[in-house]
Design a protein around this motif. Sequence first.
Motif, short mmCIF file in Angstrom:
data_model
loop_
_atom_site.label_atom_id
_atom_site.label_comp_id
_atom_site.label_asym_id
_atom_site.label_seq_id
_atom_site.Cartn_x
_atom_site.Cartn_y
_atom_site.Cartn_z
N ASN A 52 0.82 -1.21 0.00
CA ASN A 52 0.00 0.00 0.00
C ASN A 52 0.85 1.26 0.00
O ASN A 52 1.96 1.28 0.53
CB ASN A 52 -0.88 0.00 1.26
CG ASN A 52 -2.23 0.57 1.02
OD1 ASN A 52 -3.14 -0.18 0.68
ND2 ASN A 52 -2.40 1.87 1.17
N ASP A 53 0.28 2.33 -0.55
CA ASP A 53 0.90 3.64 -0.40
C ASP A 53 0.98 3.96 1.09
O ASP A 53 0.16 3.50 1.88
CB ASP A 53 0.07 4.71 -1.11
CG ASP A 53 0.17 4.61 -2.63
OD1 ASP A 53 1.17 4.07 -3.14
OD2 ASP A 53 -0.77 5.07 -3.30
N HIS A 54 1.95 4.78 1.45
CA HIS A 54 2.22 5.05 2.87
C HIS A 54 1.57 6.33 3.38
O HIS A 54 1.52 6.55 4.59
CB HIS A 54 3.72 5.10 3.14
CG HIS A 54 4.43 6.08 2.27
ND1 HIS A 54 4.35 7.44 2.46
CD2 HIS A 54 5.22 5.90 1.19
CE1 HIS A 54 5.07 8.06 1.54
NE2 HIS A 54 5.60 7.15 0.75
N TYR A 55 1.10 7.19 2.49
CA TYR A 55 0.43 8.45 2.86
C TYR A 55 1.29 9.31 3.78
O TYR A 55 0.79 9.94 4.71
CB TYR A 55 -0.95 8.17 3.47
CG TYR A 55 -1.89 7.60 2.44
CD1 TYR A 55 -2.58 8.44 1.57
CD2 TYR A 55 -2.05 6.22 2.29
CE1 TYR A 55 -3.42 7.93 0.60
CE2 TYR A 55 -2.89 5.70 1.31
CZ TYR A 55 -3.57 6.57 0.48
OH TYR A 55 -4.39 6.05 -0.49
N TRP A 58 4.89 6.68 6.59
CA TRP A 58 6.14 5.90 6.54
C TRP A 58 6.22 4.83 7.61
O TRP A 58 7.30 4.51 8.10
CB TRP A 58 7.36 6.81 6.58
CG TRP A 58 7.56 7.49 5.26
CD1 TRP A 58 7.29 8.78 4.95
CD2 TRP A 58 8.04 6.89 4.05
NE1 TRP A 58 7.57 9.03 3.63
CE2 TRP A 58 8.04 7.89 3.05
CE3 TRP A 58 8.47 5.60 3.72
CZ2 TRP A 58 8.45 7.64 1.75
CZ3 TRP A 58 8.89 5.37 2.41
CH2 TRP A 58 8.88 6.38 1.45
N GLN A 59 5.09 4.28 7.97
CA GLN A 59 5.06 3.17 8.91
C GLN A 59 4.21 2.06 8.32
O GLN A 59 3.10 2.31 7.85
CB GLN A 59 4.48 3.60 10.26
CG GLN A 59 5.34 4.62 10.96
CD GLN A 59 4.67 5.15 12.23
OE1 GLN A 59 3.50 4.93 12.45
NE2 GLN A 59 5.46 5.83 13.03
N ALA A 60 4.70 0.85 8.34
CA ALA A 60 3.95 -0.30 7.83
C ALA A 60 2.96 -0.76 8.89
O ALA A 60 2.98 -1.89 9.34
CB ALA A 60 4.91 -1.42 7.41
N ILE A 65 -2.71 3.46 8.82
CA ILE A 65 -3.02 3.89 7.46
C ILE A 65 -4.53 3.82 7.21
O ILE A 65 -5.10 4.71 6.57
CB ILE A 65 -2.21 3.07 6.43
CG1 ILE A 65 -0.71 3.42 6.56
CG2 ILE A 65 -2.70 3.33 5.00
CD1 ILE A 65 0.22 2.59 5.73
N ILE A 92 4.56 -1.27 2.87
CA ILE A 92 4.27 0.03 2.27
C ILE A 92 5.21 0.25 1.10
O ILE A 92 6.30 -0.33 1.04
CB ILE A 92 4.41 1.18 3.29
CG1 ILE A 92 5.80 1.21 3.94
CG2 ILE A 92 3.29 1.09 4.34
CD1 ILE A 92 6.06 2.43 4.81
N LYS A 93 4.75 1.08 0.16
CA LYS A 93 5.56 1.38 -1.03
C LYS A 93 5.63 2.89 -1.24
O LYS A 93 4.69 3.61 -0.94
CB LYS A 93 4.98 0.68 -2.26
CG LYS A 93 3.60 1.11 -2.66
CD LYS A 93 3.11 0.27 -3.85
CE LYS A 93 1.74 0.70 -4.32
NZ LYS A 93 1.65 2.03 -4.88
N THR A 102 10.83 -1.57 -1.96
CA THR A 102 10.18 -2.38 -0.92
C THR A 102 10.94 -3.69 -0.74
O THR A 102 11.79 -4.06 -1.55
CB THR A 102 8.72 -2.71 -1.27
OG1 THR A 102 8.68 -3.70 -2.30
CG2 THR A 102 7.94 -1.48 -1.71
#
Length: 179
Positions: A52-55, A58-60, A65, A92-93, A102
Amino acid sequence: MPKTALLIIDMINDFNFDAGEALAKNTENIIDPIINLKKFFNERDMPVIYINDHYNLWQADFEKIMDYCSNETSEDIIKKIAPEKNKDYFLIKPKHSAFYGTALHTLLQQLKVDTLVLSGIAGNICVLFTANDAYMREYNLIIPEDFIASNDDKDNQYALTMMKNVLSADTRPSKELDL
């Protein structure tokens, strides 16, 4: 025997952009087939990987999210397709392709995966770019036509045609697949 993983791309989304409403509407049409295959994979301990996009978080952390992306347009979609803790992988990507920047390729190698079922949005951008990168890494590709959505149906069909004709993807509807 091929080992297959299901990738769910960018389905946790805020749809807060130009054409976001159109994409959200088209996304509603692909949720049930994806959920059905996800259940099939989970029941057989086959890998399900959300990417998923990280918005800019920057945390998986998929819960963080999901909270960030939840709004009137996205809430129902997110609730239906949410990852399951301790069952599904979540990465996240930073850009369009699920492989770019990733650990996806490393994870797939450790899981000994050679076949990918791609699903998600936008079919003509993130799914297409992921399919291209997967093809270059010599993964077998299954991208059911009822598993991807774009904001424009014509663009979605073009992406499916490219993935079938150029990337050798199996794009038959999910009901016709033999997994």
